[in-house]
Design a protein around this motif. Structure first.
Motif, PDB file in Angstrom:
ATOM      1  N   THR A  79      46.146  54.762  34.731  1.00 26.92           N
ATOM      2  CA  THR A  79      45.310  53.573  34.903  1.00 26.92           C
ATOM      3  C   THR A  79      44.179  53.547  33.892  1.00 26.92           C
ATOM      4  O   THR A  79      43.855  52.493  33.319  1.00 26.92           O
ATOM      5  CB  THR A  79      44.739  53.539  36.336  1.00 26.92           C
ATOM      6  OG1 THR A  79      45.816  53.493  37.276  1.00 26.92           O
ATOM      7  CG2 THR A  79      43.837  52.324  36.533  1.00 26.92           C
ATOM      8  N   THR A 273      45.994  44.515  30.740  1.00 23.38           N
ATOM      9  CA  THR A 273      45.360  45.446  31.685  1.00 23.38           C
ATOM     10  C   THR A 273      43.957  45.866  31.268  1.00 23.38           C
ATOM     11  O   THR A 273      43.306  46.618  31.992  1.00 23.38           O
ATOM     12  CB  THR A 273      46.230  46.707  31.844  1.00 23.38           C
ATOM     13  OG1 THR A 273      46.485  47.258  30.554  1.00 23.38           O
ATOM     14  CG2 THR A 273      47.542  46.377  32.525  1.00 23.38           C
ATOM     15  N   LEU A 312      41.958  52.066  41.275  1.00 22.18           N
ATOM     16  CA  LEU A 312      42.868  50.934  41.467  1.00 22.18           C
ATOM     17  C   LEU A 312      42.172  49.753  42.141  1.00 22.18           C
ATOM     18  O   LEU A 312      42.340  48.600  41.738  1.00 22.18           O
ATOM     19  CB  LEU A 312      44.078  51.368  42.296  1.00 22.18           C
ATOM     20  CG  LEU A 312      45.081  52.289  41.584  1.00 22.18           C
ATOM     21  CD1 LEU A 312      46.086  52.850  42.573  1.00 22.18           C
ATOM     22  CD2 LEU A 312      45.802  51.538  40.468  1.00 22.18           C
ATOM     23  N   VAL A 313      41.362  50.041  43.159  1.00 21.49           N
ATOM     24  CA  VAL A 313      40.691  48.963  43.888  1.00 21.49           C
ATOM     25  C   VAL A 313      39.686  48.241  42.994  1.00 21.49           C
ATOM     26  O   VAL A 313      39.605  47.004  43.008  1.00 21.49           O
ATOM     27  CB  VAL A 313      39.984  49.521  45.138  1.00 21.49           C
ATOM     28  CG1 VAL A 313      39.034  48.476  45.735  1.00 21.49           C
ATOM     29  CG2 VAL A 313      41.009  49.952  46.179  1.00 21.49           C
ATOM     30  N   ASN A 315      39.507  48.224  39.532  1.00 20.25           N
ATOM     31  CA  ASN A 315      40.080  47.597  38.340  1.00 20.25           C
ATOM     32  C   ASN A 315      41.086  46.499  38.660  1.00 20.25           C
ATOM     33  O   ASN A 315      41.253  45.567  37.871  1.00 20.25           O
ATOM     34  CB  ASN A 315      40.748  48.672  37.467  1.00 20.25           C
ATOM     35  CG  ASN A 315      39.757  49.555  36.744  1.00 20.25           C
ATOM     36  OD1 ASN A 315      39.214  49.179  35.711  1.00 20.25           O
ATOM     37  ND2 ASN A 315      39.505  50.752  37.296  1.00 20.25           N
ATOM     38  N   PHE A 316      41.744  46.614  39.794  1.00 19.90           N
ATOM     39  CA  PHE A 316      42.752  45.617  40.173  1.00 19.90           C
ATOM     40  C   PHE A 316      42.497  45.178  41.620  1.00 19.90           C
ATOM     41  O   PHE A 316      43.110  45.718  42.553  1.00 19.90           O
ATOM     42  CB  PHE A 316      44.162  46.194  40.028  1.00 19.90           C
ATOM     43  CG  PHE A 316      44.463  46.726  38.655  1.00 19.90           C
ATOM     44  CD1 PHE A 316      44.695  45.863  37.597  1.00 19.90           C
ATOM     45  CD2 PHE A 316      44.496  48.098  38.417  1.00 19.90           C
ATOM     46  CE1 PHE A 316      44.974  46.354  36.331  1.00 19.90           C
ATOM     47  CE2 PHE A 316      44.763  48.586  37.153  1.00 19.90           C
ATOM     48  CZ  PHE A 316      44.999  47.721  36.100  1.00 19.90           C
ATOM     49  N   PRO A 319      45.951  42.979  45.748  1.00 22.64           N
ATOM     50  CA  PRO A 319      46.943  43.963  46.199  1.00 22.64           C
ATOM     51  C   PRO A 319      48.211  43.990  45.355  1.00 22.64           C
ATOM     52  O   PRO A 319      48.750  45.070  45.079  1.00 22.64           O
ATOM     53  CB  PRO A 319      47.252  43.521  47.634  1.00 22.64           C
ATOM     54  CG  PRO A 319      46.024  42.796  48.079  1.00 22.64           C
ATOM     55  CD  PRO A 319      45.508  42.100  46.843  1.00 22.64           C
ATOM     56  N   ASP A 321      48.492  43.341  42.216  1.00 19.84           N
ATOM     57  CA  ASP A 321      48.196  44.004  40.947  1.00 19.84           C
ATOM     58  C   ASP A 321      48.071  45.515  41.137  1.00 19.84           C
ATOM     59  O   ASP A 321      48.457  46.303  40.267  1.00 19.84           O
ATOM     60  CB  ASP A 321      46.915  43.444  40.341  1.00 19.84           C
ATOM     61  CG  ASP A 321      47.070  42.003  39.872  1.00 19.84           C
ATOM     62  OD1 ASP A 321      48.230  41.561  39.752  1.00 19.84           O
ATOM     63  OD2 ASP A 321      46.048  41.342  39.628  1.00 19.84           O
ATOM     64  N   GLN A 322      47.525  45.928  42.267  1.00 18.96           N
ATOM     65  CA  GLN A 322      47.421  47.358  42.568  1.00 18.96           C
ATOM     66  C   GLN A 322      48.798  47.992  42.661  1.00 18.96           C
ATOM     67  O   GLN A 322      49.050  49.067  42.112  1.00 18.96           O
ATOM     68  CB  GLN A 322      46.648  47.552  43.881  1.00 18.96           C
ATOM     69  CG  GLN A 322      45.209  47.094  43.836  1.00 18.96           C
ATOM     70  CD  GLN A 322      44.606  46.939  45.226  1.00 18.96           C
ATOM     71  OE1 GLN A 322      45.233  47.277  46.227  1.00 18.96           O
ATOM     72  NE2 GLN A 322      43.384  46.407  45.283  1.00 18.96           N
ATOM     73  N   ALA A 325      50.331  48.217  39.268  1.00 16.18           N
ATOM     74  CA  ALA A 325      49.715  49.283  38.473  1.00 16.18           C
ATOM     75  C   ALA A 325      50.291  50.648  38.828  1.00 16.18           C
ATOM     76  O   ALA A 325      50.477  51.504  37.949  1.00 16.18           O
ATOM     77  CB  ALA A 325      48.198  49.282  38.686  1.00 16.18           C
TER      78      ALA A 325
END
Length: 479
Positions: A79, A273, A312-313, A315-316, A319, A321-322, A325
């Motif tokens: 990530t 991204t 993850l939470v 940057n994206f 849900p 997109d998470q 990723a």
């Protein structure tokens, strides 16, 4: 008979991997299980839950935290690559090496060596691959060169007192870690110099290949200089006019895409991204992660689980997109986690069948009295193949005491045996039983067989140089 079967199992396993006749994960499972059936079927080992089965189950439990750690380490650092955290570092590295592939490969050894000072192989490989793999791919340099050089540098420095093997040897033989390690420093320095020499040789080989293809570092540098540095505060806009934080996660460097996709996407300043607004947050999160790893106050797997979730939470936020990723790194994750649990099968069979103990006793009994005074040298040489095929715990807590007891009859001190026992660590770090090695090849998306073909003999050279230095200085007795 157990010695013959154990040796045959290892030989078959290595042949199948190096000849690419079987995937490493399958070889780690099918070969040991086949030999376990032979051993239990012939009555050489106790069958059932009290023997091999129980040992394999125990190994699964022991390896589970490592699998969790590697799973979320790949997610986290994949990530960080995707969102562009390492892009400024990549540009700095290109300026530092002055457009010379040889300098880039030597710098790989230096970077891996410096990071290895923390004593953790996983951290070393994560940082080295994250920082340099995009450059290797963009340029067309072989990622195998990156993994080989990083592996060698980390292997030589794995004998540091806080790294693990030295502490194990000192503990089991009841000697001072400083008394064990300090006399080995000159030999370790010679080993580091050997790594740099091997890196220089690999760099020259890659430079010739790149020049023949017309692809040079200067071309890459010119392309990157023309790319505007993304703003550290504010939204960086892509070619589609959307802001980085609004784009879905796709086309990651660590996912299922091949090297050609990585080459076009990893350093793309407009990849969907990128999160230029969050670069300082991501940097702070990464630094905090590395600090916690160094402090060793929490389980490493828990640290990576938490860090990956936070990354993850933030940057994206969406849900979908998470999920995208995470799944973009599925190939690397499945590859490394499956090999970890497959390696547990090999470890369980070796211990559950009694092969490890039999082979250790066989080594001691095979040494004739006439060469008994060379026991320390023999141990230094044997530490290379033995720590490759079995874990450090099995070698230092199971085999080293037996070797040391036998060496004592020839006047060889325990501390001298301890020094000899750590010489094989450069080779040990190339073993498929080492989780950090599995992480290295998975992050770089390198075939294990290709890595082994280039790294094993070079690692053996580094170990022999360290042994030679120890013999010259008299810290390991010669005859």
């Amino acid at each position: 008979m157990l010695i013959v079967l154990g040796s045959a199992m290892i030989a078959v396993f290595m042949y199948l991997i190096l000849s690419k006749r079987l995937a490493p994960t399958l070889a780690l499972v099918l070969v040991p299980l086949t030999f376990a059936l032979v051993v239990t079927g012939t009555g050489l080992s106790e069958p059932g839950e009290d023997g091999v089965v129980d040992s394999i189950s125990s190994a699964f439990k022991d390896f589970a935290p490592t699998a969790v750690l590697l799973f979320f380490a790949i997610v986290f650092f994949g990530t960080m690559i995707d969102v562009g955290l390492f892009d400024p570092l990549i540009r700095f590295v290109l300026r530092t090496v002055k457009n010379d592939p040889v300098r880039l490969v030597v710098l790989t050894a230096v970077l891996a060596g410096v990071v290895s000072l923390d004593g953790d192989g996983s951290t070393t490989f994560i940082i080295t691959v994250s920082a340099l793999l995009p450059i290797y791919l963009r340029l067309g340099l072989s990622p195998v060169v990156l993994t080989v050089v990083a592996n060698l540098a980390n292997g030589v420095l794995n004998i540091l007192p806080w790294g693990g093997p030295t502490i194990r040897a000192a503990t089991v033989l009841n000697v001072s870690p400083s008394e064990l390690f300090n006399p080995m420093v000159p030999g370790m320095v010679a080993g580091i110099a050997t790594v740099l020499l091997l890196a220089w040789q690999l760099g020259r080989s890659e430079r010739k290949r790149l020049l023949a293809s017309g692809r040079t570092l200067s071309v890459v540098a010119d392309e990157m200089v023309a790319v505007p540095e993304p703003a550290l505060v504010g939204g960086g806009t892509g070619t589609d006019g959307t802001h980085g934080a609004d784009r879905p996660a796709s086309g990651s460097a660590g996912g299922a895409s091949d090297a050609s996709d990585d080459l076009g996407g990893t350093l793309d300043p407009n990849r969907p991204t990128l999160r230029p607004k969050l670069i300082w947050f991501n940097l702070g999160l990464t630094v905090a992660l590395l600090v916690l790893l160094g402090m060793d106050v929490l389980p490493l797997s828990l640290v990576f689980v938490a860090a990956a979730a936070i990354a993850l939470v933030v940057n994206f936020p969406k849900p979908e997109d998470q999920l995208r990723a995470v799944t973009s790194h599925a190939t690397s994750i499945v590859g490394v986690v499956s090999m970890v649990f497959a390696a547990a099968v090999l470890v369980g069979v070796l211990s559950g069948t009694g092969m490890v103990t039999a082979m250790a006793n066989g080594i001691v009994s095979a040494v004739p009295p006439s060469v008994g005074s060379w026991f320390a040298v023999i141990t230094g040489v044997l530490s290379m193949p033995l720590t490759f095929f079995i874990t450090n715990d099995a070698f230092y807590f199971g085999i080293l005491p037996i070797l040391t007891e036998a060496a004592g009859h020839y006047g060889i001190a325990p501390v001298e045996m301890a020094r000899a026992s750590i010489i094989g660590q450069p080779v040990h770090m190339t073993s498929p039983l080492v989780p950090a090695l599995l992480l290295l090849v998975s992050l770089a998306k390198v075939n294990l067989a290709d890595h082994h073909r280039k790294v094993i003999w070079r690692a053996a050279v580094c170990s022999l140089v360290m042994l030679g230095g120890a013999l010259l200085l008299g810290v390991v007795p010669l005859g």
